[in-house]
Design a protein around this motif. Structure first.
Motif: not given
Ligand SMILES: Cc1cc2nc3c(=O)[nH]c(=O)nc-3n(C[C@H](O)[C@H](O)[C@H](O)COP(=O)(O)O)c2cc1C
Length: 195
Positions: A1-20
């Motif tokens: 994991x890179x620092x950029x990934x931490x800074x750019x992380x966004x939450x996504x609504x659970x209904x948009x967190x599909x399988x897999x």
């Protein structure tokens, strides 16, 4: 994991967190990362409960009971909205705080910080696997129906649910606080010198 990934992380609504979603080994690693959170006196003030996908209908029953406890008699629409949340998120993990109030040198707020750090470690581990994630709570977490239904005891408080899965719609970048607005230097006459 890179620092950029931490800074750019966004939450996504659970209904948009599909399988897999994460597999068993990845779930174990997310919880291992959670347990690496800073933890004064090692009280481990957290508990994680994985909701198995086959048991989502039972979770929907609990969500409906929780909505009933909060709002009284429910319309058909309210019932449906309460129930459908139980099916969101390819992987769903309930998070409870197990907070002691009898230790003056480790007050409850320190223990909640540990729980929060544990949650962030889960979110970042999910990011490192390429998944999206979000922690959500809502009125329902305070209800007896949900707390009892999930098997929490009187010393455990439900914080919310971490949802993890494949992002179906990438959330846009968001504005974050400006560093200068949240970071100051002490003493003030040294302002401008960060080191
Ligand atoms: C304990 C906790 C509970 C939360 N519960 C909700 C919630 O029920 N609904 C919601 O929209 N956001 C909730 N949030 C905020 C989201 O998880 C998320 O941080 C927020 O939408 C900002 O998105 P970002 O993480 O991409 O900055 C909660 C955050 C925390 C720390």
């Amino acid at each position: 994991m890179k620092l950029d990934d931490i800074i750019a992380r966004r939450s996504a609504s659970p209904r948009r967190l599909i399988p897999p979603g994460p597999n068993e080994e990845q779930v174990r690693m997310m919880i291992e990362a959670a347990c690496a959170a800073p933890d004064h006196r090692r009280f481990r003030p957290w508990r994680f409960i994985l909701i198995r996908n086959d048991d989502r209908p039972k979770l929907a029953d609990l969500f409906e009971a929780a909505a009933h406890e909060t709002h009284g008699k429910l319309s058909e629409g309210q019932t449906q909205r309460a129930r459908e949340k139980a099916f969101n998120g390819a992987c769903l993990i309930a998070v409870a705080g197990v907070i002691r109030d009898d230790v003056p040198d480790v007050p409850p707020h320190e223990q909640w910080v540990s729980v929060g750090a544990a949650v962030q470690n889960i979110l970042l581990t999910a990011t490192s696997f390429g998944f999206g994630s979000m922690i959500v709570s809502g009125d329902k977490v305070k209800t007896r129906a949900l707390q009892n239904g999930l098997g929490l005891n009187a010393k455990e408080q439900l914080l919310g649910f971490v949802a993890v899965g494949t992002v179906s719609k990438v959330p846009p970048a968001t504005e974050r606080p400006i560093v200068e607005d949240v970071l100051s230097v002490w003493p003030p006459e040294e302002a401008g010198m960060l080191t």
